[in-house]
Write a protein that holds these residues in place. Structure first.
Motif, short mmCIF file in Angstrom:
data_model
loop_
_atom_site.label_atom_id
_atom_site.label_comp_id
_atom_site.label_asym_id
_atom_site.label_seq_id
_atom_site.Cartn_x
_atom_site.Cartn_y
_atom_site.Cartn_z
N UNK A 103 12.30 -3.70 54.20
CA UNK A 103 12.09 -4.17 52.89
C UNK A 103 11.33 -2.83 52.03
N UNK A 104 10.50 -2.36 52.91
CA UNK A 104 9.55 -1.30 52.29
C UNK A 104 9.37 -0.03 53.11
N UNK A 105 9.64 1.06 52.62
CA UNK A 105 9.09 2.17 53.43
C UNK A 105 7.91 2.81 52.67
N UNK A 106 6.91 3.02 53.48
CA UNK A 106 5.83 3.58 52.89
C UNK A 106 5.28 4.87 53.35
N UNK A 107 5.55 5.96 52.60
CA UNK A 107 5.21 7.43 53.07
C UNK A 107 3.96 7.90 52.67
N UNK A 108 3.10 8.22 53.34
CA UNK A 108 1.70 8.75 53.23
C UNK A 108 1.80 10.15 53.23
N UNK A 109 1.46 10.75 52.00
CA UNK A 109 1.67 12.26 51.85
C UNK A 109 0.38 13.00 52.27
N UNK A 110 0.27 14.29 52.66
CA UNK A 110 -0.90 14.97 52.93
C UNK A 110 -1.77 15.29 51.58
N UNK A 111 -3.15 15.84 51.95
CA UNK A 111 -3.89 16.15 50.62
C UNK A 111 -3.72 17.54 50.51
N UNK A 112 -2.48 18.05 50.30
CA UNK A 112 -2.25 19.38 50.00
C UNK A 112 -0.57 19.47 49.47
N UNK A 113 -0.51 20.64 48.86
CA UNK A 113 0.82 20.72 48.31
C UNK A 113 1.75 21.33 49.68
N UNK A 114 2.64 20.49 49.77
CA UNK A 114 3.66 20.76 50.61
C UNK A 114 5.04 20.53 50.23
N UNK A 115 5.99 21.27 50.90
CA UNK A 115 7.56 20.93 50.39
C UNK A 115 7.90 19.43 50.72
N UNK A 116 7.45 18.77 51.98
CA UNK A 116 7.68 17.57 52.36
C UNK A 116 6.98 16.56 51.13
N UNK A 117 5.94 16.76 50.66
CA UNK A 117 5.24 16.06 49.65
C UNK A 117 6.15 16.04 48.52
N UNK A 118 6.51 17.19 48.17
CA UNK A 118 7.37 17.34 46.65
C UNK A 118 8.62 16.47 46.83
N UNK A 119 9.23 16.55 48.09
CA UNK A 119 10.78 15.77 48.29
C UNK A 119 10.32 14.16 48.40
N UNK A 120 9.00 13.87 48.84
CA UNK A 120 8.64 12.50 48.85
C UNK A 120 8.46 11.88 47.73
N UNK A 121 7.81 12.57 46.79
CA UNK A 121 7.54 12.13 45.47
C UNK A 121 8.84 11.91 44.82
N UNK A 122 9.85 12.56 44.67
CA UNK A 122 11.16 12.43 44.11
C UNK A 122 11.73 11.13 44.76
N UNK A 123 11.55 10.64 45.74
CA UNK A 123 12.19 9.45 46.45
C UNK A 123 11.43 8.14 45.80
N UNK A 124 10.10 8.36 45.35
CA UNK A 124 9.29 7.20 45.50
C UNK A 124 9.95 6.36 44.01
N UNK A 125 9.99 4.90 44.53
CA UNK A 125 10.31 3.91 43.50
C UNK A 125 8.90 3.55 42.85
N UNK A 126 7.98 3.57 43.86
CA UNK A 126 6.47 3.21 43.40
C UNK A 126 5.59 4.29 43.91
#
Length: 269
Positions: A103-126
């Motif tokens: 029902x939900x996928x929660x993605x916890x991002x690192x406290x820094x700027x990374x490529x993975x974090x960039x991509x994750x933000x573009x996937x966010x519904x919330x």
């Protein structure tokens, strides 16, 4: 299709993993199927939190709801086309595998700027951005004049969220519901607190996010980590009477989850 919740900012120490674990566990306890991805591949605070929970439950024989944490799949470099990024594929493959059964996928991002974090933000519904209630952390969102009263312009993290919103718009996806969560707010009416309230309220109107109250500074959060527990688990492990601080923290969690306005979620704890 699973609703994707991303918890992120680019500054450490704001309580991202604490918020992630409590929101994910709350959703699981409300009857939803929740999976989690920890994109801090080195520190893995959320991953360790869930592992601690599994070990504690196994040792005590308890069966408590909670999120399942998953590793990113490995991708063979030779399968990539020229210019493709391996981290893009690792994250998209993980989400594609988890979406049908959660029902939900929660993605916890690192406290820094990374490529993975960039991509994750573009996937966010919330998108949940925990923020300590100080201008040191506010600088992550926007630059202000020396008085803290006038906003001079967005900072790096706000610009990244803007880019993520543009990518979603181009792909025809729903807009990101961005919530800035104010953690560690002082209980007293202080000049700094009042300035922060005005600055965040002003910025929310300018760049489009909602504001929600988060967690106060409490010892209980540090105490629960080694066992992988949350505030919602205390009575299940034999705590018969919650102290005033724990009751207040539980109410903070209830208010936070309710303010997220997640689809299909009725907050009744």
């Amino acid at each position: 299709m699973a609703h994707i919740i991303v918890v992120g900012n680019e500054k450490g120490g704001a309580g991202k993993s604490t918020v992630s674990m409590h929101v994910a566990t709350a959703l699981a306890r409300l009857g939803h199927k929740v999976s989690a991805l920890d994109l801090d591949l080195r520190q893995r605070t959320l991953g360790r939190y869930v592992e601690n929970r599994q070990a504690f439950l196994a040792s005590t024989g308890l069966n408590l709801p909670g999120p399942r944490v998953h590793d990113l799949p490995e991708i063979a470099a030779e399968t990539l086309k020229p210019g493709e990024n391996i981290y893009d594929h690792r994250l998209s493959a993980a989400v594609a595998e988890l979406e049908p059964d959660n029902d939900f996928i929660l993605i916890d991002c690192p406290g820094s700027h990374t490529r993975l974090s960039q991509v994750a933000h573009s996937l966010a519904d919330t998108l949940i951005t925990p923020l300590n209630d100080s201008f040191v952390d506010f600088d992550l969102l926007a630059r202000t004049d020396p008085t803290g009263e006038e906003i001079l312009g967005p900072s790096v993290y706000s610009e990244m969220v803007w880019n993520a919103r543009q990518l979603r718009a181009q792909a025809g996806l729903t807009p990101i519901d961005w919530i800035v969560v104010r953690n560690r707010m002082g209980a007293q009416r202080m000049v700094n607190k009042e300035k922060m309230e005005r600055a965040i309220s002003n910025l929310s109107r300018r760049i489009g996010f909602r504001i929600a109250p988060g967690f106060s500074e409490r010892v209980v959060f540090r105490e629960l980590f080694p066992r992988g527990l949350t505030l919602l688990d205390l009575k299940d492990i034999g705590v018969k009477q919650l102290n005033i601080s724990n009751v207040a923290a539980r109410q903070e969690l209830r208010d936070l989850v309710k303010s997220l306005n997640l689809p299909g979620v009725t907050v009744d704890f």
